[in-house]
Enzyme design. Structure first.
Site, PDB file in Angstrom:
ATOM      1  N   ASN A  58       0.866  -1.178   0.000  1.00  0.00           N
ATOM      2  CA  ASN A  58       0.000   0.000   0.000  1.00  0.00           C
ATOM      3  C   ASN A  58       0.902   1.227   0.000  1.00  0.00           C
ATOM      4  OD1 ASN A  58      -1.802   2.046   0.546  1.00  0.00           O
ATOM      5  ND2 ASN A  58      -2.209   1.423   2.664  1.00  0.00           N
ATOM      6  N   LYS A  89       0.109   4.250  -0.242  1.00  0.00           N
ATOM      7  CA  LYS A  89      -0.551   5.411   0.373  1.00  0.00           C
ATOM      8  C   LYS A  89      -0.381   6.648  -0.522  1.00  0.00           C
ATOM      9  CE  LYS A  89       0.280   3.312   4.828  1.00  0.00           C
ATOM     10  NZ  LYS A  89       0.224   3.448   6.261  1.00  0.00           N
ATOM     11  N   HIS A 134      -9.390   0.989   4.889  1.00  0.00           N
ATOM     12  CA  HIS A 134      -8.098   1.115   5.580  1.00  0.00           C
ATOM     13  C   HIS A 134      -8.291   1.999   6.821  1.00  0.00           C
ATOM     14  CE1 HIS A 134      -3.982   2.304   6.444  1.00  0.00           C
ATOM     15  NE2 HIS A 134      -3.622   1.207   5.794  1.00  0.00           N
ATOM     16  N   GLU A 190      -6.656   4.354   8.004  1.00  0.00           N
ATOM     17  CA  GLU A 190      -6.464   5.794   7.778  1.00  0.00           C
ATOM     18  C   GLU A 190      -7.721   6.411   7.172  1.00  0.00           C
ATOM     19  OE1 GLU A 190      -2.799   5.410   5.632  1.00  0.00           O
ATOM     20  OE2 GLU A 190      -1.819   4.779   7.476  1.00  0.00           O
ATOM     21  N   GLU A 227      -5.365  -5.405  10.515  1.00  0.00           N
ATOM     22  CA  GLU A 227      -4.321  -4.410  10.760  1.00  0.00           C
ATOM     23  C   GLU A 227      -4.575  -3.712  12.092  1.00  0.00           C
ATOM     24  OE1 GLU A 227      -2.404  -3.071   6.885  1.00  0.00           O
ATOM     25  OE2 GLU A 227      -4.183  -1.846   7.133  1.00  0.00           O
ATOM     26  N   GLY A 234       2.535   1.879  10.829  1.00  0.00           N
ATOM     27  CA  GLY A 234       3.460   2.999  10.696  1.00  0.00           C
ATOM     28  C   GLY A 234       4.158   3.374  11.994  1.00  0.00           C
ATOM     29  N   SER A 275       3.505  -2.556  10.314  1.00  0.00           N
ATOM     30  CA  SER A 275       4.968  -2.571  10.449  1.00  0.00           C
ATOM     31  C   SER A 275       5.597  -3.904  10.030  1.00  0.00           C
ATOM     32  CB  SER A 275       5.381  -2.183  11.871  1.00  0.00           C
ATOM     33  OG  SER A 275       4.947  -0.864  12.150  1.00  0.00           O
TER      34      SER A 275
HETATM   35  C1  PEP Z   1      -0.695  -0.120   6.044  1.00  0.00           C
HETATM   36  O1  PEP Z   1      -0.725   1.021   5.677  1.00  0.00           O
HETATM   37  O2  PEP Z   1      -1.602  -0.896   5.686  1.00  0.00           O
HETATM   38  C2  PEP Z   1       0.409  -0.546   6.889  1.00  0.00           C
HETATM   39  C3  PEP Z   1       0.350  -1.731   7.426  1.00  0.00           C
HETATM   40  O3  PEP Z   1       1.461   0.330   7.069  1.00  0.00           O
HETATM   41  P1  PEP Z   1       2.898   0.011   7.712  1.00  0.00           P
HETATM   42  O4  PEP Z   1       3.385  -1.264   7.090  1.00  0.00           O
HETATM   43  O5  PEP Z   1       3.737   1.167   7.371  1.00  0.00           O
HETATM   44  O6  PEP Z   1       2.697  -0.166   9.180  1.00  0.00           O
END
Ligand code: PEP
Length: 252
Positions: A9, A11, A95, A97, A167, A173, A213
């Protein structure tokens, strides 16, 4: 046996020309991978150009969001048929976010999944608890509510077409990863929930990715868990080096 699926992703990162560069490196370095479904999700503005790069390769293409109407007076939104024509096969929906910053709810996620399926796009449906909810032992309630709300009203056949991404928001992040055992526990819970909503066959065929992460160093151990069928990767998908390593380490 469920095939591992790793999605990047990107973003709100990469202009179209930057996206083409990264996609080109990935097609070169991942050309020999057959055991993993690989998906990259650039911003809307790069989809068509990246599609040109990944056509006839082993890399799939996804969008990061969609609007549920096909067309109309919805300034700034992008619909499923538009995404479909840009060449994408997948779309991330719900997601954290989007839930956090753009008011997305289980109801809007549900409508978006319907639109994606109508246009034959594979939805990657995101669920996950935040830190406060985890600390108050609400993880299972939150994830169960999100799954029941987002996945309401679909047939077993439709459910089989989806990918779920668990998630935990506190791991996105932040550099904090759920331990493999913490992630496995929730993945197993989601699979059992799908079994109750539909049946065991559907539950055992749906792929559930972990996101939060994910890095080259923690991929193998996460993927080795019985109910973890891949990863949704944010930060570490922005460089070819780390994304390639994640995919190579994800081969069970
Ligand atoms: C994500 O945006 O779905 C995500 C898991 O981000 P990150 O890997 O940076 O934690």
């Amino acid at each position: 046996m469920r095939k591992i699926i790793i999605a990047g992703n990107w973003k709100m990162n990469k202009t179209a020309s930057e996206a083409v560069k990264l996609a080109t490196l990935l097609t070169r370095d991942l050309a020999d991978i057959t055991e993993v479904d690989i998906v990259i999700c650039p911003p809307f503005t790069a989809l068509a150009d990246v599609h040109d790069v990944v056509t006839d390769t082993n890399i799939g293409l996804g969008a990061q969001n969609l609007y549920w109407e096909d067309e109309g007076a919805f300034t700034g939104e992008v619909s499923a048929p538009m995404i479909k024509e840009s060449g994408a096969q997948y779309v991330i929906i719900g997601h954290s976010e989007r839930r956090q910053f753009f008011g997305e709810t289980d109801q809007t996620v549900n409508k978006k999944i319907k639109a994606a399926l109508k246009w034959n796009l594979t939805p990657i449906v995101c669920v996950g608890e935040n830190l406060e909810q985890r600390e108050k032992n609400k993880t299972f309630d939150v994830v169960s509510g999100q799954c029941k709300g987002s996945l309401a009203g679909f047939t077993a056949q439709e459910m089989e077409k989806m990918v779920i991404a668990y998630e935990p928001v506190w791991a996105i992040g932040t550099g904090k990863t759920a331990t493999p055992a913490q992630a496995q526990e929730v993945h197993k819970f989601i699979r059992e929930l799908i079994s109750k909503m539909h049946n065991e066959d559907v539950a055992s065929s749906v792929r559930i990715q972990y996101g939060g992460s994910v890095k080259p160093e923690n991929t193998a151990e996460l993927i080795s868990q019985e109910d973890i069928d891949g990863a949704l990767v944010g930060g570490a998908s922005l460089s070819s080096d780390s994304f390639v390593k994640i995919i190579k380490n994800a081969r069970k």
